[in-house]
Design a protein around this motif. Structure first.
Motif, PDB file in Angstrom:
ATOM      1  N   TYR A  93     -35.622 -49.168  36.533  1.00  0.00           N
ATOM      2  CA  TYR A  93     -34.550 -49.517  35.602  1.00  0.00           C
ATOM      3  C   TYR A  93     -33.377 -50.077  36.381  1.00  0.00           C
ATOM      4  N   GLU A  94     -32.616 -50.903  35.696  1.00  0.00           N
ATOM      5  CA  GLU A  94     -31.450 -51.542  36.294  1.00  0.00           C
ATOM      6  C   GLU A  94     -30.214 -51.160  35.503  1.00  0.00           C
ATOM      7  N   TRP A  95     -29.104 -51.091  36.216  1.00  0.00           N
ATOM      8  CA  TRP A  95     -27.841 -50.699  35.627  1.00  0.00           C
ATOM      9  C   TRP A  95     -26.729 -51.103  36.585  1.00  0.00           C
ATOM     10  N   TYR A  96     -25.497 -51.100  36.065  1.00  0.00           N
ATOM     11  CA  TYR A  96     -24.362 -51.357  36.943  1.00  0.00           C
ATOM     12  C   TYR A  96     -23.344 -50.238  36.786  1.00  0.00           C
ATOM     13  N   ASP A  97     -22.624 -50.010  37.883  1.00  0.00           N
ATOM     14  CA  ASP A  97     -21.646 -48.920  37.909  1.00  0.00           C
ATOM     15  C   ASP A  97     -20.271 -49.420  37.477  1.00  0.00           C
ATOM     16  N   GLU A  98     -19.279 -48.526  37.525  1.00  0.00           N
ATOM     17  CA  GLU A  98     -17.922 -48.853  37.066  1.00  0.00           C
ATOM     18  C   GLU A  98     -17.271 -49.960  37.881  1.00  0.00           C
ATOM     19  N   ALA A  99     -17.755 -50.186  39.111  1.00  0.00           N
ATOM     20  CA  ALA A  99     -17.223 -51.256  39.950  1.00  0.00           C
ATOM     21  C   ALA A  99     -17.947 -52.588  39.723  1.00  0.00           C
ATOM     22  N   GLY A 100     -18.982 -52.573  38.865  1.00  0.00           N
ATOM     23  CA  GLY A 100     -19.741 -53.793  38.589  1.00  0.00           C
ATOM     24  C   GLY A 100     -20.923 -54.010  39.522  1.00  0.00           C
ATOM     25  N   GLN A 101     -21.195 -53.060  40.414  1.00  0.00           N
ATOM     26  CA  GLN A 101     -22.343 -53.164  41.330  1.00  0.00           C
ATOM     27  C   GLN A 101     -23.639 -52.883  40.570  1.00  0.00           C
ATOM     28  N   TRP A 102     -24.607 -53.793  40.704  1.00  0.00           N
ATOM     29  CA  TRP A 102     -25.920 -53.611  40.084  1.00  0.00           C
ATOM     30  C   TRP A 102     -26.794 -52.744  40.976  1.00  0.00           C
ATOM     31  N   TRP A 103     -27.628 -51.938  40.331  1.00  0.00           N
ATOM     32  CA  TRP A 103     -28.570 -51.039  40.988  1.00  0.00           C
ATOM     33  C   TRP A 103     -29.929 -51.154  40.312  1.00  0.00           C
ATOM     34  N   MET A 124     -38.833 -35.831  37.332  1.00  0.00           N
ATOM     35  CA  MET A 124     -38.544 -37.199  37.758  1.00  0.00           C
ATOM     36  C   MET A 124     -38.051 -37.202  39.185  1.00  0.00           C
ATOM     37  N   SER A 125     -38.584 -38.143  39.956  1.00  0.00           N
ATOM     38  CA  SER A 125     -38.080 -38.431  41.296  1.00  0.00           C
ATOM     39  C   SER A 125     -37.761 -39.912  41.340  1.00  0.00           C
ATOM     40  N   GLY A 126     -36.595 -40.255  41.892  1.00  0.00           N
ATOM     41  CA  GLY A 126     -36.208 -41.658  41.916  1.00  0.00           C
ATOM     42  C   GLY A 126     -35.252 -41.969  43.040  1.00  0.00           C
ATOM     43  N   ASN A 127     -35.171 -43.255  43.344  1.00  0.00           N
ATOM     44  CA  ASN A 127     -34.268 -43.766  44.363  1.00  0.00           C
ATOM     45  C   ASN A 127     -33.516 -44.956  43.814  1.00  0.00           C
ATOM     46  N   ASP A 128     -32.218 -45.051  44.137  1.00  0.00           N
ATOM     47  CA  ASP A 128     -31.366 -46.156  43.710  1.00  0.00           C
ATOM     48  C   ASP A 128     -31.199 -47.141  44.858  1.00  0.00           C
ATOM     49  N   VAL A 129     -31.349 -48.434  44.540  1.00  0.00           N
ATOM     50  CA  VAL A 129     -31.207 -49.491  45.529  1.00  0.00           C
ATOM     51  C   VAL A 129     -30.193 -50.500  45.003  1.00  0.00           C
ATOM     52  N   LYS A 130     -29.200 -50.845  45.826  1.00  0.00           N
ATOM     53  CA  LYS A 130     -28.231 -51.876  45.431  1.00  0.00           C
ATOM     54  C   LYS A 130     -28.944 -53.217  45.318  1.00  0.00           C
ATOM     55  N   SER A 132     -28.202 -57.512  43.856  1.00  0.00           N
ATOM     56  CA  SER A 132     -27.228 -58.489  43.370  1.00  0.00           C
ATOM     57  C   SER A 132     -27.607 -58.898  41.950  1.00  0.00           C
ATOM     58  N   ASP A 133     -26.684 -59.534  41.272  1.00  0.00           N
ATOM     59  CA  ASP A 133     -26.981 -60.025  39.938  1.00  0.00           C
ATOM     60  C   ASP A 133     -28.170 -60.978  39.980  1.00  0.00           C
ATOM     61  N   ASP A 134     -28.280 -61.795  41.023  1.00  0.00           N
ATOM     62  CA  ASP A 134     -29.402 -62.735  41.148  1.00  0.00           C
ATOM     63  C   ASP A 134     -30.747 -62.030  41.331  1.00  0.00           C
ATOM     64  N   ASP A 135     -30.725 -60.810  41.863  1.00  0.00           N
ATOM     65  CA  ASP A 135     -31.966 -60.057  42.108  1.00  0.00           C
ATOM     66  C   ASP A 135     -32.457 -59.281  40.890  1.00  0.00           C
ATOM     67  N   ASP A 148     -43.419 -59.496  35.591  1.00  0.00           N
ATOM     68  CA  ASP A 148     -44.607 -59.183  36.391  1.00  0.00           C
ATOM     69  C   ASP A 148     -44.195 -58.339  37.588  1.00  0.00           C
ATOM     70  N   ILE A 149     -44.192 -57.034  37.388  1.00  0.00           N
ATOM     71  CA  ILE A 149     -43.774 -56.088  38.419  1.00  0.00           C
ATOM     72  C   ILE A 149     -44.672 -56.172  39.647  1.00  0.00           C
ATOM     73  N   SER A 150     -45.959 -56.444  39.458  1.00  0.00           N
ATOM     74  CA  SER A 150     -46.897 -56.455  40.584  1.00  0.00           C
ATOM     75  C   SER A 150     -46.573 -57.525  41.609  1.00  0.00           C
ATOM     76  N   GLU A 151     -45.873 -58.559  41.210  1.00  0.00           N
ATOM     77  CA  GLU A 151     -45.527 -59.663  42.116  1.00  0.00           C
ATOM     78  C   GLU A 151     -44.157 -59.516  42.737  1.00  0.00           C
ATOM     79  N   LYS A 152     -43.435 -58.470  42.365  1.00  0.00           N
ATOM     80  CA  LYS A 152     -42.088 -58.296  42.872  1.00  0.00           C
ATOM     81  C   LYS A 152     -42.116 -57.719  44.276  1.00  0.00           C
ATOM     82  N   HIS A 153     -41.216 -58.180  45.101  1.00  0.00           N
ATOM     83  CA  HIS A 153     -41.098 -57.677  46.462  1.00  0.00           C
ATOM     84  C   HIS A 153     -40.086 -56.549  46.474  1.00  0.00           C
ATOM     85  N   TRP A 154     -40.494 -55.432  46.979  1.00  0.00           N
ATOM     86  CA  TRP A 154     -39.638 -54.257  46.988  1.00  0.00           C
ATOM     87  C   TRP A 154     -39.056 -54.126  48.337  1.00  0.00           C
TER      88      TRP A 154
END
Length: 154
Positions: A93-103, A124-130, A132-135, A148-154
């Motif tokens: 999942y994607e979200w942004y914080d109060e400073a506008g940073q996307w995660w 649930m176990s999860g990790n947050d990664v910063k 950019s809006d372009d990402d 297509d999640i399978s083609e995404k580079h992590w």
């Protein structure tokens, strides 16, 4: 309520497990704790990262705080494995914080269901990664199911 139920019911098949996962995804994407709580037993137990809670009132309170912090929340869940009354899910999942940073949050969930199809345990176990809006994968107007999640580079 003893007569409360949430189909599909266990034991799960591939088809019913996939339906259960997408129903959960759709409910969580409403970002409405009052709706989401009814997928869980009244005494459901959760571990979400380092938070432990039990019962619908605690779920509603916890989700309210979560979505107050995680602006622009958009979620994708996919079936990972299933057996009888258990389902394992991978999610992003994607979200942004109060400073506008996307995660982007990556993780796994382990679900156990009661006979009536309500979830009685969620871990649930999860990790947050910063990012950019372009990402971002789940931009406005994009159906999260078409990425297509399978083609995404992590």
């Amino acid at each position: 309520m003893a007569t409360e139920s949430r189909p599909p019911l266990p034991p799960f098949t591939l088809e019913t497990a996939q339906k259960k996962v997408k129903a959960a995804q759709d409910a969580w994407n409403t970002r409405n704790p009052e709706i989401v709580q009814f997928a869980y037993t009244p005494d459901s137990i959760w571990r979400n990262r380092s938070d432990f809670l039990q019962g619908r009132p605690a779920i509603v309170e916890w989700l309210g705080k979560k979505w107050a912090k995680e602006n622009g929340y958009r979620l994708r869940k996919e079936l990972f494995a299933f057996a009888d009354n258990k389902i394992a899910v991978q999610f992003w999942y994607e979200w942004y914080d109060e400073a506008g940073q996307w995660w982007r949050t990556y993780g796994l969930e382990d679900w156990t269901f009661a006979e009536n199809g309500l979830m009685r345990k969620r871990q649930m176990s999860g990790n947050d990664v910063k990012i950019s809006d372009d990402d971002r994968w789940f931009k406005d107007g994009v159906d999260v199911n078409t990425v297509d999640i399978s083609e995404k580079h992590w």
